[in-house]
Design a protein around this motif. Sequence first.
Motif, short mmCIF file in Angstrom:
data_model
loop_
_atom_site.label_atom_id
_atom_site.label_comp_id
_atom_site.label_asym_id
_atom_site.label_seq_id
_atom_site.Cartn_x
_atom_site.Cartn_y
_atom_site.Cartn_z
N UNK A 404 28.22 38.04 30.30
CA UNK A 404 27.34 36.87 30.26
C UNK A 404 28.11 35.60 30.62
N UNK A 405 29.34 35.47 30.13
CA UNK A 405 30.16 34.33 30.52
C UNK A 405 30.42 34.35 32.04
N UNK A 406 30.64 35.53 32.57
CA UNK A 406 30.92 35.66 34.00
C UNK A 406 29.73 35.18 34.83
N UNK A 407 28.52 35.51 34.39
CA UNK A 407 27.34 35.03 35.12
C UNK A 407 27.24 33.51 35.04
N UNK A 408 27.50 32.95 33.88
CA UNK A 408 27.44 31.49 33.75
C UNK A 408 28.49 30.81 34.63
N UNK A 409 29.54 31.55 34.97
CA UNK A 409 30.57 31.05 35.89
C UNK A 409 30.24 31.37 37.35
N UNK A 410 29.14 32.11 37.56
CA UNK A 410 28.65 32.51 38.90
C UNK A 410 29.44 33.65 39.53
N UNK A 411 30.09 34.49 38.72
CA UNK A 411 30.68 35.70 39.27
C UNK A 411 29.57 36.68 39.61
N UNK A 412 29.68 37.37 40.75
CA UNK A 412 28.69 38.40 41.07
C UNK A 412 28.82 39.58 40.11
N UNK A 413 27.74 40.31 39.93
CA UNK A 413 27.76 41.46 39.02
C UNK A 413 28.70 42.56 39.49
N UNK A 414 29.04 42.56 40.77
CA UNK A 414 29.94 43.59 41.30
C UNK A 414 31.41 43.28 41.01
N UNK A 415 31.70 42.10 40.49
CA UNK A 415 33.09 41.72 40.21
C UNK A 415 33.58 42.46 38.97
N UNK A 416 34.67 43.19 39.11
CA UNK A 416 35.20 44.07 38.05
C UNK A 416 36.37 43.36 37.37
N UNK A 417 36.34 43.34 36.03
CA UNK A 417 37.40 42.70 35.26
C UNK A 417 38.30 43.73 34.60
N UNK A 418 39.60 43.49 34.68
CA UNK A 418 40.60 44.34 34.04
C UNK A 418 41.21 43.60 32.85
N UNK A 419 41.48 44.35 31.77
CA UNK A 419 42.16 43.74 30.63
C UNK A 419 41.33 43.78 29.35
N UNK A 420 41.98 43.41 28.25
CA UNK A 420 41.31 43.34 26.96
C UNK A 420 40.32 42.18 26.94
N UNK A 421 39.43 42.19 25.93
CA UNK A 421 38.36 41.20 25.85
C UNK A 421 38.88 39.77 25.93
N UNK A 422 39.93 39.45 25.16
CA UNK A 422 40.45 38.09 25.15
C UNK A 422 41.08 37.72 26.48
N UNK A 423 41.70 38.69 27.15
CA UNK A 423 42.31 38.43 28.45
C UNK A 423 41.24 38.18 29.52
N UNK A 424 40.17 38.96 29.47
CA UNK A 424 39.08 38.78 30.42
C UNK A 424 38.41 37.43 30.19
N UNK A 425 38.24 37.08 28.92
CA UNK A 425 37.68 35.76 28.61
C UNK A 425 38.50 34.66 29.27
N UNK A 426 39.82 34.76 29.21
CA UNK A 426 40.70 33.77 29.83
C UNK A 426 40.54 33.75 31.34
N UNK A 427 40.47 34.93 31.95
CA UNK A 427 40.30 35.01 33.40
C UNK A 427 39.03 34.28 33.84
N UNK A 428 37.96 34.50 33.09
CA UNK A 428 36.67 33.89 33.44
C UNK A 428 36.72 32.38 33.22
N UNK A 429 37.21 31.95 32.06
CA UNK A 429 37.21 30.53 31.73
C UNK A 429 38.15 29.70 32.57
N UNK A 430 39.23 30.30 33.06
CA UNK A 430 40.20 29.57 33.87
C UNK A 430 39.82 29.51 35.35
#
Length: 458
Positions: A404-430
């Motif tokens: 949901x955070x990724x959509x609010x950042x405008x990442x496409x649904x096909x974008x795949x995230x690697x890492x633990x929850x907190x790490x992915x949160x950082x990737x999205x927010x940064x």
Amino acid sequence: MRTVSLFTGAGGLDWGFRSLGFNTVIGIDKKLDAAETFSRNFGIPISKGPLLKAGYYSVGDVSQSKLEAPIPPPAVLLGGPPCQDFSIMRGVDQERGGTQTLRGKLYLHFARYLAVLKPLAFVFENVPGLLSSNSGKDISTILEDFTNLHRLPEQWRRQYEAKPHQTPPPPEDLISEANRGDIPSYQIVFSDVVDASWHGVPQRRKRLLIIGFREDLPVRMDHILAIKEALAGSPALRKYPLTALEALEGTILPELREIYREIVSEYSGLFSGDDPVSDYLRLHKGKPNDPLFDQAIEEHEAVIRLLGWKGRSLTSAPSDAFPDGSHTPPREQEAVLARMKQIPPGENHKAVRGTEHEVEGRGFSLIYRRLHPLLPAYTVVAHGGGGTWGYHYRRSRSRLTNRERARLQSFPDTFWFEGKTSKVRSQIGEAVPPLLSLKIAEVMQSILEDVREAELTS
């Protein structure tokens, strides 16, 4: 056309350029999880260490990095150095060290690679707080360094000799370029704050962009005006931005009447109506039958389709709909769940002051702030606990998932995230919102193609 990316992260700034056919030949960041995400989505292998190799994403410190071998000048150098020392979220000015800190001086390495790589153009990104840090001296220093790269080695040496604990020694590659007298000059054509919501991102997110072109290129005034016009965004979206409701539910407002009424029913008496279009127009001071609203809805639809969200509601999607684990519901304390049930859409921890759910010492507005369904999201942040995770507009929901955070950042649904929850949160927010990067890339591509054609025919 090729790009080199510094402080690359998960690739938000790179996404728009790659979507238009630019080839990222080098990336670098300190975080392995971000590198793995980038590698998964962009198809670039990972190299450990700060040595920059053509065709690789290096996991290392930019300040320790150097090129393995010379490469031809790329079309664009991209980068957004760490923003913490410039951000107003640091609080009082005394805590915003800016360019007086080691981390704040990382912009010097962006300048170094301008001198060493000699790209045709560059895009530098940071927080708007850079404009005011150190009473405005930081932005003046950075702009001066970018436009006077030939002075950089001497200025760097003086800073190092005066404050060696705050400034690293000048790199050998920069000194070599200076000795050869081969450092280019750049013209700054854009230096201003842009709101991502003007470009279809369902989030109020302001970023400072600095864009420059090499001075030997035939960049004209109409090119500069084109950049300003493009980054000013859509007039329709400036007045009628894409909402959190549309982004997370995967369709436009006129098609969300039933879902909106369900949300309204959860907050008895708090909404003025139960029709999303009428309530949206009222909230945004619009009028029925406004042609600008009709145009905005068409643009909302285009964004939703472009990013693969159409007909795909995240609210009802099971966690296994995203195999990367980005939509797994978070575990939360009962106290947080109880607190959020008392906080209406668009409001924050202040709504429960004086009750058993009050949170002491919380001064920031984003703390336990719930999304409003008919507004863009507030800024998605990368770090922090104590209510900074972002919260859903439905009363029955609390913390947002990473998807949901990724959509609010405008990442496409096909974008795949690697890492633990907190790490992915950082990737999205940064990240720079990918949709904003696409708008930047479109105008940059148009000018670079025009410049190339002018050079070939001259």
